[in-house]
Design an enzyme around this catalytic site. Structure first.
Site, short mmCIF file in Angstrom:
data_model
loop_
_atom_site.label_atom_id
_atom_site.label_comp_id
_atom_site.label_asym_id
_atom_site.label_seq_id
_atom_site.Cartn_x
_atom_site.Cartn_y
_atom_site.Cartn_z
N GLN A 36 0.80 -1.22 0.00
CA GLN A 36 0.00 0.00 0.00
C GLN A 36 0.84 1.28 0.00
O GLN A 36 0.33 2.34 -0.34
CB GLN A 36 -0.97 -0.02 1.19
N HIS A 56 -1.04 -5.81 -13.18
CA HIS A 56 -0.44 -5.72 -14.51
C HIS A 56 -1.09 -6.63 -15.55
O HIS A 56 -0.86 -6.48 -16.73
CB HIS A 56 1.06 -6.04 -14.43
N ASP A 66 2.61 0.42 -8.15
CA ASP A 66 3.96 0.48 -8.70
C ASP A 66 4.81 1.55 -8.00
O ASP A 66 6.00 1.35 -7.76
CB ASP A 66 3.93 0.79 -10.21
N ARG A 91 3.88 0.17 13.04
CA ARG A 91 3.59 -1.16 12.51
C ARG A 91 3.64 -1.10 10.98
O ARG A 91 2.88 -0.36 10.36
CB ARG A 91 2.19 -1.60 12.96
N HIS A 136 1.30 -9.29 4.95
CA HIS A 136 0.17 -8.39 4.75
C HIS A 136 -0.28 -8.54 3.30
O HIS A 136 -0.34 -7.58 2.55
CB HIS A 136 0.54 -6.94 5.11
N ASN A 180 -1.57 -10.64 8.90
CA ASN A 180 -2.59 -9.62 9.01
C ASN A 180 -3.90 -10.17 8.47
O ASN A 180 -4.00 -10.56 7.31
CB ASN A 180 -2.20 -8.39 8.18
N GLU A 181 -4.91 -10.22 9.34
CA GLU A 181 -6.28 -10.53 8.95
C GLU A 181 -6.43 -11.82 8.14
O GLU A 181 -6.79 -11.79 6.95
CB GLU A 181 -6.89 -9.34 8.18
N ASN A 323 -7.78 -5.99 14.60
CA ASN A 323 -8.08 -4.87 13.69
C ASN A 323 -9.59 -4.68 13.72
O ASN A 323 -10.34 -5.63 13.44
CB ASN A 323 -7.66 -5.17 12.26
N TYR A 325 -12.95 -1.91 12.78
CA TYR A 325 -13.41 -0.67 12.15
C TYR A 325 -14.88 -0.36 12.37
O TYR A 325 -15.27 0.78 12.52
CB TYR A 325 -13.17 -0.74 10.63
N GLU A 391 -5.18 -1.96 14.20
CA GLU A 391 -5.78 -1.09 13.17
C GLU A 391 -7.12 -0.60 13.66
O GLU A 391 -7.93 -1.38 14.16
CB GLU A 391 -6.01 -1.85 11.85
C1 LIG Z 1 10.04 -0.79 -13.52
O1 LIG Z 1 8.66 -0.48 -13.76
C2 LIG Z 1 8.45 0.77 -14.35
C3 LIG Z 1 6.97 0.97 -14.43
O2 LIG Z 1 6.43 1.03 -13.15
C4 LIG Z 1 9.12 0.82 -15.71
O3 LIG Z 1 8.95 2.11 -16.27
C5 LIG Z 1 10.59 0.50 -15.57
O4 LIG Z 1 11.19 0.41 -16.83
C6 LIG Z 1 10.80 -0.81 -14.82
N1 LIG Z 1 12.21 -1.00 -14.54
C7 LIG Z 1 12.85 -2.10 -14.84
C8 LIG Z 1 14.29 -2.14 -14.47
O5 LIG Z 1 12.30 -3.05 -15.38
#
Ligand SMILES: *[C@@H]1O[C@H](CO)[C@@H](O)[C@H](O)[C@H]1NC(C)=O
Ligand SMILES: *[C@@H]1O[C@H](CO)[C@@H](O)[C@H](O)[C@H]1NC(C)=O
Ligand SMILES: *[C@@H]1O[C@H](CO)[C@@H](O)[C@H](O)[C@H]1NC(C)=O
Length: 490
Positions: A36, A56, A66, A91, A136, A180-181, A323, A325, A391
């Site tokens: 996260q 992806h 990412d 944590r 997690h 976690n959970e 946790n 909520y 949490e």
């Molecule tokens: C890692 O991922 C990013 C996209 O999030 C990409 O642009 C980049 O080329 C990637 N790096 C490698 C070393 O693969």
């Protein structure tokens, strides 16, 4: 301006005397999770995990992690924020595939280990206790391809990973949370991951997952006990999620239905570890066996532990991590389904009261009294264990003047004090979360942070919200107002 408001407000409440003091035995913290916040999804030799894969290769996620909060590159700023807040502990979780790129312990990533070492060392220098979650949810994709938590060998793979963490970080880390959970891992994950690798089997997969996960936890705990505890002197447990489940009427059927729901949610994982007799709750064993036979299965869809396993699992938590909520209402539902399912096994209907104040997350309503009931249910069912709330939090859709979040924490912390007065041994409270972050499939829309993060800015700047200053004032004074409505902020 906020600082001034808070100073004025503390003054006012002190004069009025309507404040309550937290016991010295209660420590405060904030929580996050690797996927996260970290980003750096392909940094150095990190392996792919199931959320990388989901993000992806499918359109199930509205956003991906990412970059997330970019904590992989900005953990110094994270530690600075923790110092600003004045927390006792932080944590966070370790991403399994960042330290073991292929999931197995034959191949360690030195860069991954260096990242966590640096974070841990900075925390220790700042006098903040690191509390580490091992799992997690970001399972290495390799292991998912081998069946994930369906695979009984996961017990060994998880224990290997845990041992690497104990060995590598345990000289400095004294609080370990294995999972976690578990409920979310086993009930929601098959729904999230219904695309891969195989279709999920309702009413079967959940229980196999739970069975393997409980054994994996116990194995990691026993390894710590046998090899590391005497030298490292830390503590190991896990953290279970549960809403409070309130019967919708006081009819015997609804009261039983609410209790059954608690047993299927919390008791499923708590009973094997915290009860005197161990094993799954009796009501789960009875109901699932009966339904399975009715549905034509030769035996219960709930796997059985051996006597030896029951003994190995019992007592494998040094604290009760929780946790929490929100609260649900429960009604007994009589119509049975021919198709097996975890939910049908409970034969209940789950609702919420439309008058309850909502957060930005449809499932999260503000119902503080449910927290007190749940803490007392744990006290009564499991011989009053030391309970660490890992949490508790509130989501909105983004504003640094976050009065509703302040109100939520004020109410839930007051109720926590009520539960302490009832006799519950609560020793920790962590806000979810330090900062806004990737709320799984909801993306960056549901914000839970004390700090606002601008996800449109590549630098991911963090700004304290009013709630950060509120929490800071509580940590400084260790007192809380009984009722915020009298304060100048409202
Ligand atoms: C890692 O991922 C990013 C996209 O999030 C990409 O642009 C980049 O080329 C990637 N790096 C490698 C070393 O693969
Ligand atoms: C370890 O895993 C990484 C990432 O998959 C891989 O590039 C590397 O070759 C592996 N090293 C060993 C010694 O297996
Ligand atoms: C059971 O009844 C509820 C409420 O009437 C209904 O919503 C649900 O679809 C029914 N379930 C089955 C399996 O028939």
């Amino acid at each position: 301006m906020f600082v001034k408001t808070i100073a004025l407000w503390c003054f006012l409440v002190t004069v009025k005397g309507k404040v309550r003091r937290f016991p010295d035995t209660l420590s405060f913290g904030v929580a996050t999770a690797s996927y996260q916040i970290e980003g750096g999804w392909n940094a150095s030799d990190k392996g792919e995990h199931i959320f990388d894969h989901l993000a992806h290769t499918t359109n199930k996620m509205v956003d991906n992690g990412d970059v997330a909060c970019d904590s992989y590159n900005q953990h110094e700023r994270d530690v600075e924020m923790l110092k600003e807040l004045g927390v006792d502990f932080y944590r966070f979780s370790i991403s399994w595939s960042r330290i073991l790129p292929e999931g197995f312990s034959h191949n360690l990533s030195q860069d991954g280990i260096a990242y966590y070492n640096s974070l841990i060392n900075d925390l220790i220098d700042a006098n903040i206790t690191p509390s580490i979650t091992l799992y997690h949810w970001d399972l290495p994709q390799n292991l998912q391809d081998m069946g994930g938590w369906r695979n009984p060998l996961m017990v060994d793979y998880f224990a290997d990973f845990a041992e690497v963490a104990f060995k590598t970080f345990g000289d400095r880390v004294k609080t370990w949370i294995t999972f976690n959970e578990p409920w979310v891992v086993c009930v929601l994950a098959p729904i999230w991951f219904s695309v891969s690798p195989a279709k999920s089997l309702n009413g079967i997969d959940e229980y196999i997952c739970g069975h393997n996960l409980i054994k994996a936890h116990a194995k990691a705990y026993r390894i710590y006990d046998r090899i590391y505890r005497s030298a490292q002197r830390g503590r190991v447990g896990w953290t279970l999620s549960s809403s409070w489940h309130e019967p919708i009427t006081q009819s015997a059927a609804d009261i039983k239905a609410a209790e059954r729901t608690l047993q299927f949610n919390l008791g499923w994982f708590a009973h094997p570890v915290f009860s005197r007799e161990g094993d799954y709750p009796q009501v789960m064993k009875d109901v699932i066996a009966q339904k399975s036979l009715q549905q034509g299965y030769p035996r219960s869809r709930l796997p059985e532990f051996t006597t030896e396993e029951i003994a190995q699992i019992r007592g494998t938590c040094d604290f009760f991590g929780l946790n929490h909520y929100t609260t649900n209402l429960v009604r007994m539902q009589t119509n049975a389904s021919k198709e097996p399912s975890y939910f049908d096994d409970q034969f209940t209907e789950i609702l919420q009261d439309p008058t309850w104040l909502s957060s930005a997350s449809p499932w999260l309503k503000v119902v503080p009294w449910g927290f007190r009931n749940l803490l007392n249910w744990i006290r009564k069912n499991y011989n009053n264990p030391e309970t660490m709330v890992f949490e508790n939090g509130f989501s909105d859709s983004g504003n640094t003047y976050d009065i509703d979040r302040i109100s939520y924490h004020n109410q839930y912390l007051n109720v926590l004090l009520d539960a302490v007065e009832d006799g519950c041994k609560v020793s920790a409270y962590a806000v979810w979360s330090l900062m806004d972050n990737l709320e799984w499939l909801e993306g960056y829309n549901d914000r839970f942070g004390l700090y606002y993060v601008d996800f449109n800015d590549p630098r991911r700047p963090r700004t304290p919200k009013a709630s950060a200053l509120y929490f800071k004032s509580i940590l400084e004074t260790r007192i809380i107002e009984r009722d915020l409505k009298n304060s100048r902020l409202f």
